[in-house]
Structure formats: C-alpha cells, structure tokens
Motif scaffolding. Structure first.
Motif, PDB file in Angstrom:
ATOM      1  N   ASN A 187      10.222 -96.788  87.095  1.00  0.00           N
ATOM      2  CA  ASN A 187      10.012 -95.647  87.961  1.00  0.00           C
ATOM      3  C   ASN A 187       9.639 -96.068  89.387  1.00  0.00           C
ATOM      4  N   GLN A 188       8.629 -96.896  89.509  1.00  0.00           N
ATOM      5  CA  GLN A 188       8.183 -97.268  90.847  1.00  0.00           C
ATOM      6  C   GLN A 188       8.971 -98.438  91.430  1.00  0.00           C
ATOM      7  N   LYS A 189       8.940 -98.517  92.747  1.00  0.00           N
ATOM      8  CA  LYS A 189       9.709 -99.552  93.417  1.00  0.00           C
ATOM      9  C   LYS A 189       8.898-100.834  93.624  1.00  0.00           C
ATOM     10  N   SER A 190       7.649-100.683  93.971  1.00  0.00           N
ATOM     11  CA  SER A 190       6.798-101.843  94.198  1.00  0.00           C
ATOM     12  C   SER A 190       5.365-101.483  93.847  1.00  0.00           C
ATOM     13  N   ILE A 191       4.556-102.481  93.675  1.00  0.00           N
ATOM     14  CA  ILE A 191       3.166-102.227  93.319  1.00  0.00           C
ATOM     15  C   ILE A 191       2.239-103.057  94.200  1.00  0.00           C
ATOM     16  N   ALA A 192       1.264-102.403  94.787  1.00  0.00           N
ATOM     17  CA  ALA A 192       0.281-103.115  95.596  1.00  0.00           C
ATOM     18  C   ALA A 192      -0.998-103.267  94.793  1.00  0.00           C
ATOM     19  N   LEU A 193      -1.463-104.488  94.694  1.00  0.00           N
ATOM     20  CA  LEU A 193      -2.708-104.749  93.982  1.00  0.00           C
ATOM     21  C   LEU A 193      -3.812-105.025  94.997  1.00  0.00           C
ATOM     22  N   PRO A 194      -5.033-104.638  94.670  1.00  0.00           N
ATOM     23  CA  PRO A 194      -6.124-104.866  95.611  1.00  0.00           C
ATOM     24  C   PRO A 194      -6.673-106.290  95.504  1.00  0.00           C
ATOM     25  N   THR A 195      -7.124-106.795  96.627  1.00  0.00           N
ATOM     26  CA  THR A 195      -7.878-108.045  96.625  1.00  0.00           C
ATOM     27  C   THR A 195      -9.340-107.653  96.819  1.00  0.00           C
ATOM     28  N   ALA A 196     -10.212-108.611  96.764  1.00  0.00           N
ATOM     29  CA  ALA A 196     -11.618-108.277  96.977  1.00  0.00           C
ATOM     30  C   ALA A 196     -12.299-109.402  97.739  1.00  0.00           C
ATOM     31  N   LEU A 197     -13.075-109.016  98.705  1.00  0.00           N
ATOM     32  CA  LEU A 197     -13.812-110.004  99.480  1.00  0.00           C
ATOM     33  C   LEU A 197     -15.023-110.442  98.668  1.00  0.00           C
ATOM     34  N   MET A 198     -15.115-111.730  98.402  1.00  0.00           N
ATOM     35  CA  MET A 198     -16.228-112.244  97.626  1.00  0.00           C
ATOM     36  C   MET A 198     -17.198-112.926  98.576  1.00  0.00           C
ATOM     37  N   ILE A 199     -18.252-112.208  98.915  1.00  0.00           N
ATOM     38  CA  ILE A 199     -19.194-112.760  99.881  1.00  0.00           C
ATOM     39  C   ILE A 199     -20.250-113.591  99.175  1.00  0.00           C
ATOM     40  N   ARG A 200     -20.297-114.864  99.509  1.00  0.00           N
ATOM     41  CA  ARG A 200     -21.277-115.736  98.885  1.00  0.00           C
ATOM     42  C   ARG A 200     -21.962-116.572  99.954  1.00  0.00           C
ATOM     43  N   GLU A 201     -22.837-117.422  99.522  1.00  0.00           N
ATOM     44  CA  GLU A 201     -23.742-118.016 100.516  1.00  0.00           C
ATOM     45  C   GLU A 201     -23.139-119.003 101.506  1.00  0.00           C
ATOM     46  N   PHE A 226      14.924-108.018  89.023  1.00  0.00           N
ATOM     47  CA  PHE A 226      13.943-109.027  89.422  1.00  0.00           C
ATOM     48  C   PHE A 226      12.826-108.381  90.220  1.00  0.00           C
ATOM     49  N   VAL A 227      11.748-109.136  90.337  1.00  0.00           N
ATOM     50  CA  VAL A 227      10.635-108.671  91.143  1.00  0.00           C
ATOM     51  C   VAL A 227      10.043-109.884  91.846  1.00  0.00           C
ATOM     52  N   THR A 228       9.580-109.673  93.059  1.00  0.00           N
ATOM     53  CA  THR A 228       8.884-110.760  93.745  1.00  0.00           C
ATOM     54  C   THR A 228       7.396-110.486  93.587  1.00  0.00           C
ATOM     55  N   THR A 229       6.614-111.526  93.652  1.00  0.00           N
ATOM     56  CA  THR A 229       5.194-111.333  93.420  1.00  0.00           C
ATOM     57  C   THR A 229       4.356-112.147  94.411  1.00  0.00           C
ATOM     58  N   TRP A 230       3.055-111.967  94.349  1.00  0.00           N
ATOM     59  CA  TRP A 230       2.104-112.682  95.202  1.00  0.00           C
ATOM     60  C   TRP A 230       2.084-112.162  96.636  1.00  0.00           C
ATOM     61  N   ALA A 231       2.889-111.181  96.932  1.00  0.00           N
ATOM     62  CA  ALA A 231       2.891-110.626  98.283  1.00  0.00           C
ATOM     63  C   ALA A 231       3.363-109.186  98.201  1.00  0.00           C
ATOM     64  N   PHE A 232       2.719-108.349  98.956  1.00  0.00           N
ATOM     65  CA  PHE A 232       3.157-106.967  99.030  1.00  0.00           C
ATOM     66  C   PHE A 232       3.323-106.583 100.488  1.00  0.00           C
ATOM     67  N   ALA A 233       4.356-105.851 100.783  1.00  0.00           N
ATOM     68  CA  ALA A 233       4.559-105.345 102.136  1.00  0.00           C
ATOM     69  C   ALA A 233       5.241-103.996 102.028  1.00  0.00           C
ATOM     70  N   GLU A 234       4.819-103.085 102.856  1.00  0.00           N
ATOM     71  CA  GLU A 234       5.393-101.746 102.836  1.00  0.00           C
ATOM     72  C   GLU A 234       6.887-101.799 103.113  1.00  0.00           C
ATOM     73  N   CYS A 250       8.473-105.611  94.782  1.00  0.00           N
ATOM     74  CA  CYS A 250       7.401-106.593  94.713  1.00  0.00           C
ATOM     75  C   CYS A 250       6.165-106.064  93.996  1.00  0.00           C
ATOM     76  N   VAL A 251       5.467-106.983  93.383  1.00  0.00           N
ATOM     77  CA  VAL A 251       4.188-106.691  92.753  1.00  0.00           C
ATOM     78  C   VAL A 251       3.239-107.713  93.343  1.00  0.00           C
ATOM     79  N   GLY A 252       2.433-107.283  94.293  1.00  0.00           N
ATOM     80  CA  GLY A 252       1.598-108.280  94.958  1.00  0.00           C
ATOM     81  C   GLY A 252       0.497-107.648  95.769  1.00  0.00           C
ATOM     82  N   PHE A 253      -0.082-108.456  96.635  1.00  0.00           N
ATOM     83  CA  PHE A 253      -1.168-107.955  97.461  1.00  0.00           C
ATOM     84  C   PHE A 253      -0.846-108.235  98.916  1.00  0.00           C
TER      85      PHE A 253
END
Lengths: 342, 342
Positions: free
Chosen positions: B320-334, B146-154, B160-163
């Motif tokens: 092979n890998q234990k967990s995956i961290a995905l990047p988020t991005a700051l979306m600066i708008r008006e 199994f894998v947890t998602t939507w959250a990543f923590a060291e 986990c596969v998340g951010f």
DNA sequence: TTGTATGCGTTATCAT
DNA sequence: ATGATAACGCATACAA
C-alpha cells in the motif's frame, strides 16, 4: 519499448538465428563457439537484456552455484566478519551465499539446514561442532558437501576448518598463571549447545589443574555474549570480600571482557592493578581500549575464506584434506599484569 | 538401506498410490486433500526422507521464495544488525535471504544485483539511495520489487524504508550548538558514492549555517569507518594550536567517534571538558563507554524488519505505502558538554 | 563447431 | 477431491 516478458534463451536463439544449444554454449563455454557466431549471440544477449534463469539452469544442470551458511547470529561482530569473508570468497568464485541464522538453537538449525537443502545449495557451512544428529544425517544422506567451522578437533568425524578453542583458552590462562595469579575466575558464554564456549572453559580448567589450581564453581559464571551481561557477572564476582575475590578473570569473548573492564572501572577498581581481565576474539576495538585488552586472536577472516575454499573444492571434487586447523595468537597487552597481592 | 538418489515427488506418488498432483497438494495446500489420503502421503514423505526441489518449484511456479540483500559490508556492526533482523523476518515468512556485499562499490553493486536476479530472487533490498542508473533500470525493467533502506527522503522516486540522515545530523549538531560550541569540526565517512555520509555532513552544515556558523574545509575530514581512521583524524584536528581548534567534533558514526575519544584521551585531553565528541548509530557499546557517547540512535533492527516486511508485501501484492520514514533518537550522554572556554 | 531433442522435478490447468 | 498432462527455461547427450 522494452519487452515485457523476460527474454529466454529461445528468444536469443531466434534473434541470432542459431540454436538454443549454441546460445547456451556462448553463455557457459564461450571458447568452444566460433568467434563470429559468438559475437552475434552476445550482441543479441545485450540488446535484449537477457538474464539467465537460475532455477532452470539449476534444474537442468543439478548445480545451483549457491552455498548455504548457517550461523548462530549476525549480531556478533566476529561472526559477521567471518561471514563477510565467506561471501567475498564465494562470490569471487561465482557462488552466491545464502544465509540463515539459528540464534544458537539446534532444532532451528536442523530446520534451516533442511530449508537450505530444499533451496538447492550445492554445499553448506555450519558453525561449531555441536549439531543435532538429524542435521548431520540429512547432510550426509543427501550427500551435501559441508564443513563445520570455528572449532577444530583432531578426533572428529566432521570435516572442520577452525581453531582449537581448548588450547587457545589454555594458553591465555597459562599466561595469567605465569603472571602469578592463583585465583582465576571465568565469565564464560552460555555453554549449553555451544562447543566453543564449553571448550574454552575446559581449556581454562585444564591450565589451572596443571598448576594444581582449580576453577571453583563460584568462580564460573555463564553469560550471554553482551556487554551488559559481562558487567553483571563482573559485579557479582567483585561483590565478594577482598580476599575471597579472584585476581584475574578469563572472559569467554571480548564483548564480555569489555563489559567486565567497564564494570571494574565503574566499581573504582584499577585494571589491571586490582584485577586482571583477558578476553577472546581480538575484536578491532581490543587494541585501542585503555587499558588495551589481552586476548586471543581469532582469525575470523582467514577462517571464513578457508571454509569457503573448503566447500568450493568439495563441490568441484578437488577435495584433498579432511580438516584444517588454523592458528590463534595470544595478544598480550597492558590489561594484564601480576596481581598486586604477590 | 537409504535410497541413493533423492526421492522425487514421483517416488512419493508411486509409494502412496496417488498422482503427483496429489502429492503436490499435500505439500502445498494440505487442507484441500482428504485427511486419509493426506496422511498416507505424509507418511511416505517422512519415510523416504523427501526434500522438495527448490529449483523445480521455482521454475514451475515462477517464485523462488528468496530475497536478495545487497549491502556495502558486513564488517560494520550496524549493518550486520540490520541484516540479522531482515533474515529473521524473511525466514519467519518462509523466505530465504541471499546475501551480497559490495564494499561500497556501485559497479560491483550492479553486477551483484544482476547476479541475484539470475538466481531468481523474488525481491531485493538495497542500502542507501545512491545507485548506478543501470542498477535501478535493471530492477525496474525486470519488475523485480525492491526497496532501498538506511535513508529516507521525501522527494525520491525510489521506494525506501529509512531515516532522515540530514535531519538527524542536524539535530545532534544543534545540540552541540546549544551547549555553546561555536567551532565544530566533522570526521565524516567517505562521502563519494555514499549518500548517508554526505547527508550527515549536509545536516551538520545546515545546523551550523542556521546559527551563522560554518564548517570550514579544514574542519571536515573524511575517513573510512574504522577506529584507527577516527584516531588519525582526531590527531590531525588536535594538532593545531589551542585557539585554532574545534571545541566539538561530529563523527560520521560511532566507530569513528570511539576512535576520536580514545585518541583525545591518549593525547591527554579530557572528554568532554577539553573537547566534545558525538557519534552516530548508537552501537550497543556507546552507552557503556566512559565517557558514554552522545549519539544518534539508528533503528537498525526495526529498519531491517520493516524493509523485509516491505518487500514481502510487495511480493504478495499487498503493497500500500510507497516509502516509510523511521524515527531516530538523540541519545544525550555525558560525552558532550559546553566547552570550558565559554 | 553446431543443431536436435530429451529430461530435470514441480506446479497448474483442465478434466473427471 | 483427485488424476493426467502440459508447461517452466535450460543443459546436455547425441547426431550431423
């Protein structure tokens, strides 16, 4: 410490000193086994952490307690809402939902219906009335109970739990006509292979024709259900000279409508003073937007629930009715008004 | 005309004059059977309309080619988007998605994970890092990948596969601070049992503290992820006297943020001149709204896809890998700007 | 009420 | 490359 292999019904039987048949009964029809024995078995089940083996159960009983749901996409909030309701209802009844997404492709749908049948689903819920003949034939031939949803029509051989897309579109268009609009355009969804999108346009035309009006081909734009597409379509519609412009726009769903409203505003037009816009679905957001969106309420939750109930009763042989028509509701809000020109 | 009973592998074998073993090979490893024979079998399969029996296959091979997905709800567009991506990826790899919704209830989650294991899923995708111990124990004990998602923590033992929710919230809060805001409030999701909601608030506090600021308890409101709740929270926040008001609001997700913006406008406030509002998720609508929403982009599709890939490779033993961290991005708008007071 | 025994449709092992 | 056959784990008809 913990057993390595998952315990089987045999392990439980041995541990409890009973037969496998008794264990099976405790698991499936507890009430017909003597309390003392039952407790003994239940205790072992808990101790050994026994988990039933679905495949073996399905093979032996010819029932998987699983229902397949095949929809165009989950990226559409109104569909997710319906699926969410189906899942709840199925789960409450001991069934598990198996999901498959077609991306509006009927060939894919056939492949996926086939795959779900291989997985042994006890029934299936499809979306819409448009399907490859192969799909329906497969379902019928293999006697897999199914229901179509999101659309209802009197004269159909397919069982359905849905609403009348034509009639709903007719009503909201009539509303525009009643408000004095004479030039009404439509930003529809992609109609090819999508009976709901087609029926909605038919409803629009029908309402217009009844009042001696027409939907000119210039005034009908097909767009994928995305905000951006709604904006583009609106831009195209509004780029014409002022007296060659529609004064009201019917949108195939709320996403397109929201796009249309935003584009109108960004073009400096006032909605609804300069142009009226109506949607379809009544997304949760529709009532909150300013201006609020006049739209057709689609009972996605009730429909999902009803569709689940429908196949559930089909599976249990308690099926009485052939199809179910659910009501929609016209949600009149401030977006729409009489055109200023009148 | 058509056979009444679904044909089995035996029927095919008999019709083709071969053994069941050969039919099985034609179905599963076509390349190892002589072309002539293969064709003969394939023709019978087509003629008789043979459909594989998943339960029997699963029982014999100990693989169901099924993956369970357990999420809080499908009523949230960002989750549906993730599930949609999972479904595509799993399907492309011959797997079927089995869905279960918990309504944010961990006890329900345990029950549902258990049920999915009974259904024989080969692996499971869960959402978030908060789970009952029982749930994780069951999965681990029964060796269900199994894998947890939507959250990543060291520092976590769960794959986990998340951010990083904390970090993302910290960044967007820092953005507000950089714009000159000193009094920042938060309309968070319900934090109990929801690590994502909690982590986001922790991130907000962390950014504030780093600048010597604080999130007073009056300035933290928990709301369900609904437009209406966002409006109510905003109303409460803005009902205070002008110099006791926050000048910027962090919202736990875009739905709350949209509610907050709409409420502000309906109170006659200008966003962002009178108050700045930021969200989280970057829903498709966020960029189109006026004012457009400054928010954190959550890669729901990529994450869904990556989570599917993760369990797929776990099932096939290629992990092979234990967990995956995905990047988020700051979306600066008006939506966001320095407060007028400064 | 409980136990015995067969069969569900397929895969996989072992021969050939 | 192909065939015979023993599992797979459980439900159920039948017997007791």
């Amino acid at each position: 410490m913990e057993p390595d292999q998952a315990p089987t019904i045999d392990d439980i039987a041995k541990a409890a000193g009973v037969s496998t048949a008794t264990v099976s009964r405790v698991l499936n029809t507890p009430n017909i086994v003597r309390p003392a024995l039952r407790k003994r078995v239940e205790d072992r089940v808990r101790e050994l952490g026994y988990v039933r083996h679905g495949a073996a159960r399905a093979l032996a009983s010819a029932r998987s307690h699983t229902v397949g749901v095949v929809i165009p996409t989950l990226e559409s909030a109104i569909f997710s809402s319906g699926v969410n309701a189906m899942e709840s209802r199925l789960r409450e009844n001991g069934y598990t939902l198996v999901l498959s997404v077609t991306n509006y492709d009927h060939a894919q749908e056939f492949i996926q219906v086939r795959r779900l049948m291989e997985r042994g689903v006890d029934a299936m819920i499809l979306l819409g009335r448009d399907h490859d003949d192969d799909t329906i034939r497969l379902l019928t031939q293999r006697k897999c109970p199914f229901v179509t949803t999101w659309a209802f029509a009197e004269q159909t051989d397919l069982p359905c739990v849905g609403f009348d897309n034509q009639e709903a579109a007719r009503e909201i268009t009539q509303h525009l006509i009643n408000l004095g609009h004479r030039r009404i355009a439509a930003i529809a969804g992609i109609m090819n292979g999508n009976d709901r999108a087609r029926d909605r346009v038919i409803g629009v035309k029908s309402a217009l024709n009844t009042s001696g009006l027409e939907l000119s081909s210039d005034d009908l734009i097909e767009s994928p259900y995305e905000v951006t597409a709604g904006r583009e379509a609106m831009k195209k519609l509004m780029s014409r000279s002022e007296n060659d412009r529609p004064t009201a726009i019917f949108c195939g769903n709320d996403v397109l409508a929201i796009g249309a409203v935003l584009e109108a505003q960004s073009l400096g037009l006032d909605v609804p003073r300069d142009v009226s816009i109506v949607g379809f679905d009544n997304l949760p957001l529709a009532e909150h937007l300013r201006p609020a969106l006049t739209t057709v309420h689609v009972p996605s939750r009730r429909m999902g629930q009803a569709a689940a109930d429908f196949v559930l009763s089909a599976v249990s042989g308690t099926q009485n009715q052939k199809s179910i028509a659910l009501p929609t509701a016209l949600m009149i809000r401030e977006t729409t008004a009489a055109p200023r020109a009148d």
